[in-house]
Design a protein around this motif. Structure first.
Motif, short mmCIF file in Angstrom:
data_model
loop_
_atom_site.label_atom_id
_atom_site.label_comp_id
_atom_site.label_asym_id
_atom_site.label_seq_id
_atom_site.Cartn_x
_atom_site.Cartn_y
_atom_site.Cartn_z
N UNK A 142 1.43 44.25 31.33
CA UNK A 142 1.95 45.24 32.28
C UNK A 142 3.31 45.78 31.84
N UNK A 143 4.01 45.00 31.02
CA UNK A 143 5.32 45.43 30.54
C UNK A 143 5.22 46.24 29.24
N UNK A 144 3.98 46.43 28.76
CA UNK A 144 3.78 47.09 27.46
C UNK A 144 3.14 48.46 27.59
N UNK A 145 3.14 49.03 28.77
CA UNK A 145 2.50 50.33 28.97
C UNK A 145 3.12 51.37 28.05
N UNK A 146 2.25 52.16 27.41
CA UNK A 146 2.71 53.21 26.51
C UNK A 146 3.12 52.73 25.14
N UNK A 147 3.01 51.46 24.87
CA UNK A 147 3.41 50.91 23.57
C UNK A 147 2.39 51.32 22.50
#
Length: 541
Positions: A484-489
């Motif tokens: 959830x903390x890696x969105x758009x990575x």
């Protein structure tokens, strides 16, 4: 009996100069030496004077068997002897005589034998400490020059009329070449190259030796020897020795140690060559088992990471494959799987499954049919206890979106990472492959908006055991929380992040194979060609 059979002449003489006892060696050396005979009658004058001087210096309080440092030396007949006195009581002295020339010869022989022994120890360490073939060839030539010759060549057959030739000159400089030579031009070389049984060393005249051999001496050649380097039933090679001296043949010491040296050298070269051949075969076979570099897919960004269970292993039971064109050609196919077991056996099964799947790529429009045929092949030709879990992902670019059809066969569910941080498991469930005759599977389709990712992973990620207490699974819930903390990575960074998290959770503990594939819909417009850096297959340290 010990006295009588002693190898040195021994006499016990009293202070009056009368012989009390003489052993057999003394009687043979001094004619007439016997009990009751005056020493002066049978011994040379220098020995009689020495006995008188020793007796004059005796003290009544001297201990029995005390050695006196009053050695004497002189000829007895022709040879020179050294006489050593030892007190044998208050009124007698025992003399033992040593042939100086014979003693010196024994000392020299012992010194030479020690030097040869030290050389053989050095040779064994240098030859047997490495499985590198080039090192063994060079060490053999260099060591031969150190003790057996002024220059040496190691000749090892490679192919018909092709030979590796490693030479060492008198300065210890080593050169290597691969040459086409005829061993029949060197008498005895053909027999020596047969390997086993080894032919005896053959000494030949320099005039009979071709120039390609003599040029390595760098000067006048007096004698040439050709000897075999016997291997383990293989034609290991031959050793050619070049000497400046015209004397042909080995010395007594060389006759003992030269065969030992050539046997050790031949064995070392044979083992190193066998290891090199097996390593080359293993490397060729390993290349087929290693995970591929993921090719670029049109309209899709893709990254893959792979880590084996053991740090010393290169392949394992997890695998992935990317097929840019599959089925009818409208879709690309990504496969990620996990076979049962670990290590080499799992890698062999992995290779078999990947080959079957390659053959089934034209049928990739029908995931169920592909899994059904794979299941039948494993049941027919596989180990009854072996199985594989799989996830198939067919990918197609549709305008700015990417359509993904996902089918799982007993594999952890793929995860969809949305742009707003939501993580959605794809419930594409199914039975694992290779255990039951009839399989079931469910195919789910998802659409990825630009920047969104479909993550495929093996159970080595979620079943990584570690954490604060060292015995807790990383788990799907913790994985989703981190995602959830890696969105758009970007997919490369995301794949690295997932594998790094699992490795950190494990720490120094044991873990299973890990495989991760990230499929991302690019943010660029569809008419632009996205860039696809080649992914690595190892986790960052």
């Amino acid at each position: 009996m010990v006295w009588e059979d002693a190898p040195y002449p021994m006499l016990t003489v009293d202070t009056a100069g009368i012989i009390e006892q003489a052993n057999e060696a003394a009687r043979l050396l001094l004619a007439g030496a016997a009990a009751g005979v005056p020493l002066a009658r049978v011994a040379p004058a220098w020995l009689s004077r020495a006995h008188h001087e020793v007796c004059a210096g005796l003290h009544v309080d001297q201990r029995v068997d005390q050695r006196v440092d009053q050695r004497a030396r002189g000829p007895v007949g022709g040879p020179v002897f050294e006489a050593h006195p030892v007190h044998a009581g208050r009124d007698r002295v025992t003399w033992w005589l040593v042939d100086v020339d014979d003693h010196q010869r024994v000392v020299e022989e012992l010194r030479a034998e020690r030097e040869w022994t030290a050389f053989m120890v050095e040779a064994s360490v240098e030859l047997l400490s490495s499985l590198n073939l080039e090192h063994c060839l060079e060490a053999t030539a260099r060591l031969a020059v150190r003790r057996l010759a002024d220059a040496a060549l190691v000749v090892m057959p490679l192919a018909p009329r092709q030979y590796a030739i490693v030479s060492c000159d008198q300065r210890g400089e080593v050169s290597r070449e691969r040459a086409s030579v005829d061993p029949r031009t060197v008498p005895g070389l053909g027999e020596a190259l047969q390997g086993f049984p080894p032919a005896p060393t053959r000494w030949i005249e320099p005039a009979e030796t071709p120039g390609w051999v003599l040029r390595h001496q760098g000067g006048e050649v007096g004698s040439v020897a050709v000897t075999a380097l016997p291997g383990h039933g293989l034609a290991t090679g031959a050793l050619v020795l070049l000497r400046r001296t015209p004397r042909a043949g080995f010395s007594d010491a060389e006759k003992v140690f030269a065969p030992l040296f050539t046997a050790w050298a031949g064995a070392a070269i044979s083992v190193a060559r066998l290891y090199a051949e097996q390593a080359a075969i293993a490397e060729t076979l390993m290349a087929e088992l290693l995970p591929p570099v993921a090719p670029p897919l049109e309209g899709v960004e893709l990254a893959a990471r792979y880590r084996t269970a053991g740090d010393s292993e290169r392949v394992g039971g997890d695998f992935y494959d990317v097929h840019p064109v599959a089925g009818s050609g409208r879709e690309s196919l990504v496969v990620l799987g996990d076979v049962s077991g670990k290590g080499l056996e799992a890698a062999v099964l992995t290779g078999r499954i990947r080959n079957i799947l390659r053959a089934l790529v034209p049928l990739a429009d029908d995931h169920h049919r592909v899994l059904e045929l794979l299941n039948g092949a494993l049941l027919t030709h596989g180990d009854p206890t072996s199985f594989v879990t799989l996830v198939l992902a067919s990918i197609e670019r549709r305008a700015d979106q990417v359509a993904v059809r996902l089918t799982s066969a007993g594999h952890p569910p793929p995860l969809i990472l949305r742009n707003d941080g939501r993580v959605e498991p794809v419930h594409a469930v199914g039975t694992l492959i290779g255990l039951v005759e009839h399989i079931t599977c469910v195919t789910e389709s998802v659409l990825l908006e630009p920047g969104e990712t479909c993550l495929l992973y093996s159970d080595g990620i979620v079943e990584a055991r570690g954490g604060p207490v060292g015995d807790e699974f990383f788990g799907e819930e913790r994985l989703c929380e981190q995602l959830r903390q890696c969105a758009g990575m970007p997919p490369e960074a995301l794949a690295d992040r997932v594998q790094m998290l699992a490795c950190q959770w494990v720490g120094l503990g044991e873990h299973d194979d890990m495989a991760v594939v990230a499929i991302t819909a690019p943010r660029e417009p569809s008419h632009r060609e996205p860039s696809h850096p080649a992914p690595s297959h190892r986790a960052p340290p």
